[in-house]
Design a protein around this motif. Structure first.
Motif, PDB file in Angstrom:
ATOM      1  N   ARG A 183       0.666  -1.154  -0.055  1.00 18.22           N
ATOM      2  CA  ARG A 183      -0.011  -0.090   0.108  1.00 18.22           C
ATOM      3  C   ARG A 183       0.873   1.323  -0.055  1.00 18.22           C
ATOM      4  O   ARG A 183       0.428   2.296  -0.092  1.00 18.22           O
ATOM      5  N   ALA A 184       2.071   1.189   0.163  1.00 20.42           N
ATOM      6  CA  ALA A 184       3.034   2.219   0.471  1.00 20.42           C
ATOM      7  C   ALA A 184       2.421   3.064   1.429  1.00 20.42           C
ATOM      8  O   ALA A 184       2.355   4.301   1.316  1.00 20.42           O
ATOM      9  N   ASP A 185       2.038   2.143   2.550  1.00 24.17           N
ATOM     10  CA  ASP A 185       1.772   2.878   3.818  1.00 24.17           C
ATOM     11  C   ASP A 185       2.921   3.202   4.706  1.00 24.17           C
ATOM     12  O   ASP A 185       3.339   2.710   5.904  1.00 24.17           O
ATOM     13  N   TYR A 186       3.680   4.178   4.154  1.00 24.01           N
ATOM     14  CA  TYR A 186       4.932   4.734   4.818  1.00 24.01           C
ATOM     15  C   TYR A 186       4.728   4.711   6.348  1.00 24.01           C
ATOM     16  O   TYR A 186       5.720   4.526   7.417  1.00 24.01           O
ATOM     17  N   GLY A 187       3.815   5.731   6.745  1.00 25.77           N
ATOM     18  CA  GLY A 187       3.674   6.183   8.226  1.00 25.77           C
ATOM     19  C   GLY A 187       2.976   5.003   9.165  1.00 25.77           C
ATOM     20  O   GLY A 187       2.928   5.499  10.253  1.00 25.77           O
ATOM     21  N   GLY A 188       2.654   4.142   8.715  1.00 20.44           N
ATOM     22  CA  GLY A 188       2.087   2.984   9.354  1.00 20.44           C
ATOM     23  C   GLY A 188       0.702   3.310   9.893  1.00 20.44           C
ATOM     24  O   GLY A 188       0.204   2.740  11.264  1.00 20.44           O
ATOM     25  N   ASP A 189       0.114   4.367   9.487  1.00 16.09           N
ATOM     26  CA  ASP A 189      -1.157   5.000   9.934  1.00 16.09           C
ATOM     27  C   ASP A 189      -2.571   4.435   8.936  1.00 16.09           C
ATOM     28  O   ASP A 189      -3.751   4.992   9.247  1.00 16.09           O
ATOM     29  N   GLY A 190      -2.183   3.688   8.045  1.00 16.19           N
ATOM     30  CA  GLY A 190      -3.250   2.936   6.960  1.00 16.19           C
ATOM     31  C   GLY A 190      -3.408   4.013   5.802  1.00 16.19           C
ATOM     32  O   GLY A 190      -4.379   3.782   4.955  1.00 16.19           O
ATOM     33  N   ALA A 191      -2.588   5.016   5.728  1.00 11.48           N
ATOM     34  CA  ALA A 191      -2.827   6.015   4.654  1.00 11.48           C
ATOM     35  C   ALA A 191      -1.761   5.543   3.339  1.00 11.48           C
ATOM     36  O   ALA A 191      -0.658   5.382   3.673  1.00 11.48           O
ATOM     37  N   GLY A 192      -2.379   4.999   2.280  1.00 10.49           N
ATOM     38  CA  GLY A 192      -1.542   4.539   1.123  1.00 10.49           C
ATOM     39  C   GLY A 192      -1.247   5.645   0.321  1.00 10.49           C
ATOM     40  O   GLY A 192      -1.865   6.585   0.167  1.00 10.49           O
ATOM     41  N   HIS A 193      -0.052   5.391  -0.364  1.00  3.62           N
ATOM     42  CA  HIS A 193       0.463   6.129  -1.393  1.00  3.62           C
ATOM     43  C   HIS A 193       1.098   5.636  -2.719  1.00  3.62           C
ATOM     44  O   HIS A 193       2.130   5.718  -3.299  1.00  3.62           O
ATOM     45  N   THR A 194      -0.044   4.813  -3.186  1.00  5.58           N
ATOM     46  CA  THR A 194      -0.036   4.224  -4.454  1.00  5.58           C
ATOM     47  C   THR A 194      -0.999   4.027  -5.156  1.00  5.58           C
ATOM     48  O   THR A 194      -2.160   4.726  -4.829  1.00  5.58           O
ATOM     49  N   ARG A 195      -1.025   3.525  -6.437  1.00 11.29           N
ATOM     50  CA  ARG A 195      -2.347   3.240  -7.201  1.00 11.29           C
ATOM     51  C   ARG A 195      -2.269   1.848  -7.840  1.00 11.29           C
ATOM     52  O   ARG A 195      -1.010   1.182  -8.023  1.00 11.29           O
ATOM     53  N   ASN A 196      -3.199   1.355  -8.056  1.00  5.72           N
ATOM     54  CA  ASN A 196      -3.481  -0.017  -8.348  1.00  5.72           C
ATOM     55  C   ASN A 196      -2.500   0.002  -9.709  1.00  5.72           C
ATOM     56  O   ASN A 196      -2.864   0.710 -10.808  1.00  5.72           O
ATOM     57  N   GLY A 197      -1.919  -1.016 -10.015  1.00  7.92           N
ATOM     58  CA  GLY A 197      -1.262  -1.212 -11.152  1.00  7.92           C
ATOM     59  C   GLY A 197       0.270  -0.620 -11.354  1.00  7.92           C
ATOM     60  O   GLY A 197       0.820  -1.027 -12.208  1.00  7.92           O
ATOM     61  N   THR A 198       0.552  -0.124 -10.370  1.00  6.42           N
ATOM     62  CA  THR A 198       1.994   0.630 -10.191  1.00  6.42           C
ATOM     63  C   THR A 198       3.067  -0.680  -9.687  1.00  6.42           C
ATOM     64  O   THR A 198       2.841  -1.447  -8.946  1.00  6.42           O
ATOM     65  N   PRO A 199       3.947  -0.719 -10.550  1.00  2.90           N
ATOM     66  CA  PRO A 199       4.782  -2.077 -10.693  1.00  2.90           C
ATOM     67  C   PRO A 199       5.527  -1.771  -9.299  1.00  2.90           C
ATOM     68  O   PRO A 199       6.425  -0.728  -9.239  1.00  2.90           O
ATOM     69  N   ILE A 200       6.173  -2.992  -8.673  1.00  2.00           N
ATOM     70  CA  ILE A 200       6.915  -2.693  -7.732  1.00  2.00           C
ATOM     71  C   ILE A 200       7.750  -4.260  -7.645  1.00  2.00           C
ATOM     72  O   ILE A 200       7.196  -5.213  -8.219  1.00  2.00           O
ATOM     73  N   ASP A 201       8.862  -4.310  -6.849  1.00  2.00           N
ATOM     74  CA  ASP A 201       9.613  -5.453  -6.552  1.00  2.00           C
ATOM     75  C   ASP A 201      10.082  -5.745  -5.153  1.00  2.00           C
ATOM     76  O   ASP A 201      10.927  -4.729  -4.683  1.00  2.00           O
TER      77      ASP A 201
END
Length: 271
Positions: free
Chosen positions: A178-196
């Motif tokens: 989810r790219a939930d960097y802060g651990g508060d449930g707020a994501g910073h991504t979109r569906n379909g964004t490639p990651i490894d």
């Protein structure tokens, strides 16, 4: 009804447990912890071809359309274009924390929905909230972070090769996806964004990812450090450092590398 791993286990009043191939047609009434309920029908069951141990089962699930009443698939397409889901014991809190359930839930029998069993709606980002966790279940779809991380191999009921629980890895994975960097449930991504993603315990191996650089390292509480945001139009390094004190002094490629102490690492395309 109980959930074992990702499997619905339905016990009839006479004590007999239904085989998985007997479940299609069963209608489950699931509560979301707020008093609302949804009906979910099991239409098909299949083993997950990605699971070498054969533990993960995938279900085709449907629910009545609010406007027409017609049954429709309850899941959005996953990266393979399929619409599948499965249950997990426990719940996700509003801040994205997974809490495993130690107990089984009362539930439904085929063709009926007499017993409400607490849980989350398919595709829900954070699962159910409110009330105690004992007996709670959530239903996730294979396109969601909760489902993806089980299929990546981070089964919260299993242990790593060194005997430690995989539950912290599962939690870290959900925040990573989810790219939930802060651990508060707020994501910073979109569906379909490639990651490894990769780890140090051999479940997801560190392999070459052309065009990608280290984005961040994660533990169950969120990012340990962030080298670059996955999508800079959604957040920035400065914004993350200001919003999350735990990331102060831990943002930018000079302060985030693969040598930090973390459970999981993720690469993405720097933009």
């Amino acid at each position: 009804m109980a959930v074992v791993g990702t499997t619905f286990r339905v016990t009839l009043p006479d004590g007999n447990v239904l085989a998985q191939d007997q479940l299609p047609g069963a209608i489950l009434t699931l509560g979301d912890g707020s008093g609302a309920h949804r009906r979910i029908r099991i239409d098909a069951v299949e083993p997950d071809p990605r699971d070498p141990l054969g533990e993960v089962l995938l279900y085709t699930l449907s629910e009545p359309d609010a406007a027409t009443g017609q049954w429709r698939n309850a899941c959005n397409p996953d990266p393979d274009g399929r619409r599948l889901g499965f249950p997990l014991p426990g719940m996700f809190t509003p801040d994205g924390r997974y809490v495993a359930s130690p107990g089984a839930s009362p539930g439904a029998s085929p063709g009926a929905s007499p017993g409400a069993s607490p849980g989350a709606s398919p595709g829900a980002s954070n699962g159910a909230s409110g009330g105690g966790v004992a007996g709670r279940i959530l239903i996730t779809c294979t396109g969601g972070a909760e489902g993806k991380c089980v299929r990546f191999g981070y089964k919260p009921w299993r242990t790593a090769p060194d005997g430690t629980s995989l539950e912290p890895y599962y939690q870290a994975c959900v925040r990573l996806v989810r790219a939930d960097y802060g651990g508060d449930g707020a994501g910073h991504t979109r569906n379909g964004t490639p990651i490894d993603l990769f780890d140090r315990i051999g479940i997801q191996r560190d392999e070459t990812a052309p065009g990608m650089t280290l984005e961040a390292a994660f533990d169950p509480q969120g990012a340990v450090c962030v080298a670059h945001p996955r999508l800079p139009d959604l957040t920035s390094l400065n914004a993350l450092a200001q919003l999350y004190p735990r990331l102060a002094g831990r943002v930018g490629p000079q302060d985030c590398n693969e040598g930090v102490s973390a459970l999981l690492f993720v690469r993405s395309v720097g933009r």
